[in-house]
Design a protein around this motif. Structure first.
Motif, PDB file in Angstrom:
ATOM      1  N   TYR A  53      -1.232   4.233   7.076  1.00 18.11           N
ATOM      2  CA  TYR A  53      -1.188   3.184   8.101  1.00 18.11           C
ATOM      3  C   TYR A  53       0.136   3.267   8.871  1.00 18.11           C
ATOM      4  O   TYR A  53       0.161   3.206  10.106  1.00 18.11           O
ATOM      5  CB  TYR A  53      -1.327   1.809   7.450  1.00 18.11           C
ATOM      6  CG  TYR A  53      -1.094   0.652   8.402  1.00 18.11           C
ATOM      7  CD1 TYR A  53       0.165   0.079   8.543  1.00 18.11           C
ATOM      8  CD2 TYR A  53      -2.125   0.148   9.183  1.00 18.11           C
ATOM      9  CE1 TYR A  53       0.381  -0.967   9.414  1.00 18.11           C
ATOM     10  CE2 TYR A  53      -1.916  -0.897  10.066  1.00 18.11           C
ATOM     11  CZ  TYR A  53      -0.652  -1.450  10.178  1.00 18.11           C
ATOM     12  OH  TYR A  53      -0.451  -2.489  11.050  1.00 18.11           O
ATOM     13  N   ARG A  85      -8.248   0.638   6.045  1.00 18.82           N
ATOM     14  CA  ARG A  85      -9.536   0.981   5.421  1.00 18.82           C
ATOM     15  C   ARG A  85     -10.645   1.021   6.467  1.00 18.82           C
ATOM     16  O   ARG A  85     -11.489   1.917   6.463  1.00 18.82           O
ATOM     17  CB  ARG A  85      -9.881  -0.035   4.329  1.00 18.82           C
ATOM     18  CG  ARG A  85      -9.061   0.100   3.060  1.00 18.82           C
ATOM     19  CD  ARG A  85      -9.654  -0.712   1.918  1.00 18.82           C
ATOM     20  NE  ARG A  85      -8.768  -0.713   0.769  1.00 18.82           N
ATOM     21  CZ  ARG A  85      -7.883  -1.660   0.501  1.00 18.82           C
ATOM     22  NH1 ARG A  85      -7.775  -2.718   1.301  1.00 18.82           N
ATOM     23  NH2 ARG A  85      -7.112  -1.573  -0.580  1.00 18.82           N
ATOM     24  N   LEU A  89      -2.593   4.538   1.053  1.00 14.16           N
ATOM     25  CA  LEU A  89      -3.254   3.920   2.204  1.00 14.16           C
ATOM     26  C   LEU A  89      -2.219   3.342   3.163  1.00 14.16           C
ATOM     27  O   LEU A  89      -2.317   3.516   4.391  1.00 14.16           O
ATOM     28  CB  LEU A  89      -4.213   2.828   1.728  1.00 14.16           C
ATOM     29  CG  LEU A  89      -5.175   2.248   2.760  1.00 14.16           C
ATOM     30  CD1 LEU A  89      -6.176   3.300   3.218  1.00 14.16           C
ATOM     31  CD2 LEU A  89      -5.927   1.047   2.175  1.00 14.16           C
ATOM     32  N   LEU A  90      -1.209   2.647   2.613  1.00 15.67           N
ATOM     33  CA  LEU A  90      -0.171   2.056   3.452  1.00 15.67           C
ATOM     34  C   LEU A  90       0.659   3.137   4.131  1.00 15.67           C
ATOM     35  O   LEU A  90       1.059   2.970   5.290  1.00 15.67           O
ATOM     36  CB  LEU A  90       0.727   1.150   2.610  1.00 15.67           C
ATOM     37  CG  LEU A  90       1.801   0.369   3.375  1.00 15.67           C
ATOM     38  CD1 LEU A  90       1.161  -0.555   4.416  1.00 15.67           C
ATOM     39  CD2 LEU A  90       2.672  -0.445   2.418  1.00 15.67           C
ATOM     40  N   ASP A 145      -3.091   2.143  -2.989  1.00 18.80           N
ATOM     41  CA  ASP A 145      -2.623   1.323  -1.875  1.00 18.80           C
ATOM     42  C   ASP A 145      -1.354   1.904  -1.261  1.00 18.80           C
ATOM     43  O   ASP A 145      -1.127   1.776  -0.051  1.00 18.80           O
ATOM     44  CB  ASP A 145      -2.360  -0.109  -2.342  1.00 18.80           C
ATOM     45  CG  ASP A 145      -3.646  -0.896  -2.540  1.00 18.80           C
ATOM     46  OD1 ASP A 145      -4.710  -0.385  -2.159  1.00 18.80           O
ATOM     47  OD2 ASP A 145      -3.588  -2.026  -3.081  1.00 18.80           O
ATOM     48  N   THR A 148       1.470  -7.797  -1.545  1.00 20.18           N
ATOM     49  CA  THR A 148       0.766  -7.538  -0.288  1.00 20.18           C
ATOM     50  C   THR A 148       0.964  -8.660   0.729  1.00 20.18           C
ATOM     51  O   THR A 148       0.521  -8.533   1.868  1.00 20.18           O
ATOM     52  CB  THR A 148      -0.737  -7.343  -0.539  1.00 20.18           C
ATOM     53  OG1 THR A 148      -1.299  -8.559  -1.052  1.00 20.18           O
ATOM     54  CG2 THR A 148      -0.988  -6.220  -1.516  1.00 20.18           C
ATOM     55  N   LEU A 170      -3.536  -2.972   5.025  1.00 21.63           N
ATOM     56  CA  LEU A 170      -4.456  -2.223   4.171  1.00 21.63           C
ATOM     57  C   LEU A 170      -5.902  -2.420   4.620  1.00 21.63           C
ATOM     58  O   LEU A 170      -6.687  -1.474   4.645  1.00 21.63           O
ATOM     59  CB  LEU A 170      -4.293  -2.667   2.717  1.00 21.63           C
ATOM     60  CG  LEU A 170      -2.937  -2.340   2.059  1.00 21.63           C
ATOM     61  CD1 LEU A 170      -2.870  -2.933   0.658  1.00 21.63           C
ATOM     62  CD2 LEU A 170      -2.699  -0.845   2.009  1.00 21.63           C
TER      63      LEU A 170
END
Length: 236
Positions: free
Chosen positions: A67, A95, A63-64, A60, A34, A91
């Motif tokens: 994004y 969120r 989520l990425l 993750d 990360t 991240l």
């Protein structure tokens, strides 16, 4: 030196070398995936982040991905607009964004706002006037106006900024009230109402008469922006 001693020394040297390499590998710090920086050019994401992406937990990765899609839709990347952002920072930002916009995690714009000239139906967001309060100002003409904004749409309203226009049989022309950015906490859910409070200078006696007798009064949003909880903007 006998052949046996030579073989023993060679075996011992190999064992010592292997042990040293093992200790060296154990002492090397593990690289945090990360901590890698996301390229500002979105065309390089696949090439530069492919291996790192695979090392992330599944949650993750998802989520990425959201994004990255949100950044591409917004046009933030590709122009160097957001340099030196690490995966960890991305991240965290995503969120927080999804906490504020649970129904629109990628920031996709509504088709309504993508078409020039399309405006919202004002009947879905009617405005009414609540009883007038005297302002804290010393001026007799300064009053505190309270408007009630109703939401007959499908998405909760986060905020409003714009102009309200009041018309009445006693007025030769409509009275305009400028509303600064008003945040609603909690957001105005569908089929509920929220309060807008402003201070205004009332110098026209006919305006005061119309405010006291609201029977023939109408108030509507003449221009402005409603920000919905899912990130949409409704223009008037």
């Amino acid at each position: 030196m006998s052949a046996l001693h030579q073989r023993l020394n060679k075996a011992l040297l190999i064992a010592i070398t292997a042990a040293s390499m093992s200790l060296a590998s154990c002492s090397m710090p593990q690289v945090d995936p990360t901590s890698k920086t996301i390229p500002t050019d979105s065309d390089q994401w696949q090439q530069n982040l492919g291996a790192t992406f695979e090392n992330l937990p599944k949650s993750d990765q998802q989520l990425l991905s959201r994004y990255m899609l949100r950044m591409k839709l917004s046009g933030a990347y590709g122009s160097g607009a957001m340099p030196r952002t690490t995966i960890k920072q991305a991240l965290i930002q995503q969120r927080e964004y999804e906490r504020l916009h649970p129904n629109n995690p990628t920031g996709k714009k509504s088709p309504l706002t993508n078409q020039p000239g399309i405006t919202a139906n004002a009947q879905n967001y009617p405005v009414s006037l609540l009883p007038v309060k005297t302002s804290d100002s010393d001026s007799l003409n300064q009053v505190k106006l309270q408007f009630m904004l109703s939401n007959h749409g499908n998405i909760a309203i986060q905020s409003f900024e714009g102009t309200l226009t009041m018309t009445d049989i006693a007025l030769t022309e409509g009275k305009r009230f400028d509303v600064p950015l008003s945040e609603f906490d909690p957001a105005i859910k569908p089929e509920q109402s929220g309060k807008i409070v402003i201070e205004s200078s009332i110098e026209d006696i006919n305006v005061m008469r119309a405010i006291r007798n609201t029977r023939d009064m109408t108030i509507e949003i003449s221009q402005g922006t409603l920000n919905l909880i899912d990130g949409q903007e409704i223009k008037f």
